[in-house]
Motif scaffolding. Structure first.
Motif, short mmCIF file in Angstrom:
data_model
loop_
_atom_site.label_atom_id
_atom_site.label_comp_id
_atom_site.label_asym_id
_atom_site.label_seq_id
_atom_site.Cartn_x
_atom_site.Cartn_y
_atom_site.Cartn_z
N SER A 116 0.81 -1.25 0.15
CA SER A 116 0.04 -0.27 -0.02
C SER A 116 0.78 1.33 0.18
O SER A 116 1.87 1.13 0.67
N TYR A 117 0.45 2.30 -0.57
CA TYR A 117 1.23 3.46 -0.71
C TYR A 117 0.21 4.74 -0.78
O TYR A 117 -0.99 4.53 -1.17
N HIS A 118 0.46 5.77 -0.35
CA HIS A 118 0.03 7.01 -0.47
C HIS A 118 0.17 7.88 -1.57
O HIS A 118 1.41 8.04 -2.06
N HIS A 119 -0.76 8.17 -2.30
CA HIS A 119 -0.71 8.90 -3.44
C HIS A 119 -0.19 10.43 -3.37
O HIS A 119 0.54 11.06 -4.29
N GLY A 120 -0.18 10.88 -2.05
CA GLY A 120 0.57 12.26 -1.94
C GLY A 120 1.88 12.09 -1.96
O GLY A 120 2.98 13.03 -2.04
N LEU A 121 2.39 10.89 -1.63
CA LEU A 121 4.00 10.52 -1.75
C LEU A 121 4.35 10.31 -3.10
O LEU A 121 5.67 11.09 -3.68
N CYS A 122 3.76 9.46 -3.66
CA CYS A 122 4.16 8.99 -4.95
C CYS A 122 3.08 8.53 -6.08
O CYS A 122 2.01 8.47 -5.31
N ASP A 123 3.01 8.28 -7.21
CA ASP A 123 2.15 7.69 -8.29
C ASP A 123 2.48 6.28 -8.47
O ASP A 123 3.65 5.82 -7.78
N GLY A 124 1.72 5.82 -9.33
CA GLY A 124 1.74 4.35 -9.89
C GLY A 124 3.27 4.27 -10.32
O GLY A 124 3.89 3.15 -10.18
N ARG A 125 3.79 5.04 -11.21
CA ARG A 125 5.07 4.75 -11.73
C ARG A 125 6.13 5.02 -10.93
O ARG A 125 7.03 4.33 -10.82
N GLY A 126 5.80 5.82 -9.90
CA GLY A 126 6.98 6.29 -8.62
C GLY A 126 7.04 5.07 -7.85
O GLY A 126 8.40 5.00 -7.45
N ILE A 127 5.99 4.30 -7.48
CA ILE A 127 6.25 3.16 -6.72
C ILE A 127 6.71 1.90 -7.40
O ILE A 127 7.27 1.01 -6.79
N LEU A 128 6.41 1.57 -8.64
CA LEU A 128 7.09 0.39 -9.35
C LEU A 128 8.35 0.05 -9.49
O LEU A 128 8.64 -1.21 -9.12
N PRO A 129 9.34 0.90 -9.37
CA PRO A 129 10.83 0.49 -8.97
C PRO A 129 10.98 -0.25 -7.73
O PRO A 129 11.61 -0.86 -7.69
N PHE A 130 10.05 0.45 -6.79
CA PHE A 130 10.32 -0.13 -5.30
C PHE A 130 9.95 -1.58 -5.39
O PHE A 130 10.43 -2.56 -4.66
N VAL A 131 8.85 -1.66 -6.06
CA VAL A 131 7.89 -3.03 -6.06
C VAL A 131 8.87 -3.90 -6.90
O VAL A 131 9.17 -5.16 -6.27
N ARG A 132 9.40 -3.57 -7.93
CA ARG A 132 10.39 -4.63 -8.77
C ARG A 132 11.56 -5.05 -7.75
O ARG A 132 11.73 -6.16 -7.89
N THR A 133 11.93 -4.12 -7.29
CA THR A 133 13.45 -4.18 -6.49
C THR A 133 12.89 -5.41 -5.52
O THR A 133 13.77 -6.34 -5.06
#
Length: 430
Positions: A116-133
């Motif tokens: 789960s992530y907060h949209h005020g912190l990042c968007d979908g493309r912004g969280i994907l690198p973290f998810v992949r790693t």
């Protein structure tokens, strides 16, 4: 070396104000989390996931910040408390004590791994690198092999250029518009949602799986893309249900990435807008899908993207003129019950985990609480996964959409309806 102390709240000169993500921060009683849910082919190993998260956060330390409100504005600051890894099947509010004031949360149960992530912190493309790693380290640890995959950031890798940059501070010298973003209701609104006047407490979700080979084959034949094909057939489904009851056009609001316009391709922060694509009945499938693609390509001209980003910056500048949280909240109050024409479609991208994808059965992304209908798309190499989120339970649009795809030889599967609720944040409780 990066100075991670730039986020220390004790250093008042180092606080970073949130700008492009401001529209998600002033909702009554908080804003719902965004969720990415993986269903693996085997039960999640807690020990392997714990070690993987530890490695991943060495690289993405900036996602462990918390928000603080000062005089009505929100800032990202260093958070000394750890990100929790929870062995649980429930979601918790982000930003509050339950989550250690974190803006991300990871929980797992059985075969499910949920981020789960907060949209005020990042968007979908912004969280994907973290998810992949995170998944890269998890599968590498669990299978005792570390495959070579391109595009995966490891714990020892340096940050990319502009990765921490806030697009709201970019100087867009060639941008022509200081106009505030406004809502123009010109398209058709779904009747099931028009009668809803308050923010929805419980949403309904349909999971749709589309075979990649058959979808890509069809898209290639009509010179389209997966996103334009999906948008076309969903608009067609709504149009057929709608019939001639209204002269208003069915409209797809396609979420579009503005990073290229800001010259910040690597930023993790919110950097999106939407492009309206009306449906035209008087064209055949090939013509209409090609028109969708041409409209998207025309929008992606750098000047257009800069102008769209400038509108977001102008809104942030406008909010700066109001000194309190309550006043800013009032300015943004229209977001509480906003009903878009006719639906929203967001294709976040592919997971891109190479051979490791064989361990993943499904991936879904969703939120809740919004009036109307919206579609989130994530893809593995062999399957596109759509989460169709509605503020009403009826399945007539999604059922016809699936039927239209199947008639074109596109292999597709539809789930039963899922009634659910994603918790709202507690960022003001910090």
């Amino acid at each position: 070396m990066l100075n991670t102390n730039k986020y220390d709240i004790q250093d008042t000169s180092a606080k970073e104000k949130i700008r492009t993500g401001q529209s998600f921060l002033y909702r009554k009683n908080g804003y719902e989390s965004m969720v990415i849910e993986f269903r693996l082919k085997e039960a999640v190993c807690g020990e392997a996931l714990t070690n993987s998260l530890r490695q991943t956060l060495k690289r993405y330390f900036y996602l462990t910040q918390k928000m603080v409100e000062i005089d009505g504005d929100f800032y990202l600051v260093k958070n000394e408390l750890p990100v929790k890894l929870r062995h649980s099947d429930t979601l918790i509010p982000l930003g509050g004590v339950e989550a250690n004031y974190q803006l991300i949360d990871i929980n797992y149960y059985e075969r499910n791994l949920v981020i789960s992530y907060h949209h005020g912190l990042c968007d979908g493309r912004g969280i994907l690198p973290f998810v992949r790693t995170l998944l890269y380290y998890y599968f590498s640890t669990k299978e005792s092999q570390m495959m070579k995959l391109t595009g995966i950031q490891r714990s020892s890798d340096l940050l990319l250029e502009g990765e921490l940059s806030e697009p709201g501070y970019v100087e867009l010298k060639s941008a022509q518009s200081d106009t505030l973003p406004t809502v123009h209701k010109k398209g058709y609104s779904l009747p099931e949602a028009r009668c809803q006047t308050e923010r929805i407490k419980e949403s309904y979700r349909y999971e749709v799986q589309i075979d990649s080979d058959s979808l890509m084959s069809y898209a290639k034949a009509v010179h389209g893309t997966p996103a334009t094909v999906i948008a076309y057939f969903f608009s067609k489904a709504i149009q057929e249900v709608k019939g001639n009851t209204s002269e208003e056009s069915v409209v797809c609001n396609m979420v579009t990435d503005l990073r290229a316009g800001a010259q910040l391709e690597n930023t993790h922060r919110n950097c999106v807008s939407s492009l309206t694509i009306p449906y035209a009945e008087d064209r055949n499938e090939r013509e209409e899908i090609q028109r969708y693609r041409e409209r998207i390509n025309a929008f992606k001209v750098a000047e257009n993207m800069r102008n769209e980003l400038q509108k977001i910056i102008a809104l942030s500048d406008h909010l700066d003129t109001f000194p309190t949280f309550e006043e800013k909240q009032q300015v943004l109050s229209f977001f509480e019950t906003l009903l878009s024409d006719t639906y929203i479609l967001s294709y976040i991208g592919q997971i891109n985990l190479g051979e490791y994808e064989k361990y993943i059965e499904e991936v879904h992304t969703y939120s809740s609480g919004t009036r109307g209908l919206s579609i989130e798309i994530l893809a593995l190499s062999d399957m596109f996964f759509l989460d169709i989120m509605q503020s009403f339970p009826e399945d007539r649009y999604v059922a016809l959409f699936v039927k239209l795809l199947a008639a074109e030889g596109i292999s597709v599967k539809l789930s039963d309806p899922i009634k659910y609720r994603v918790p709202k944040d507690k960022i003001r409780a910090v």
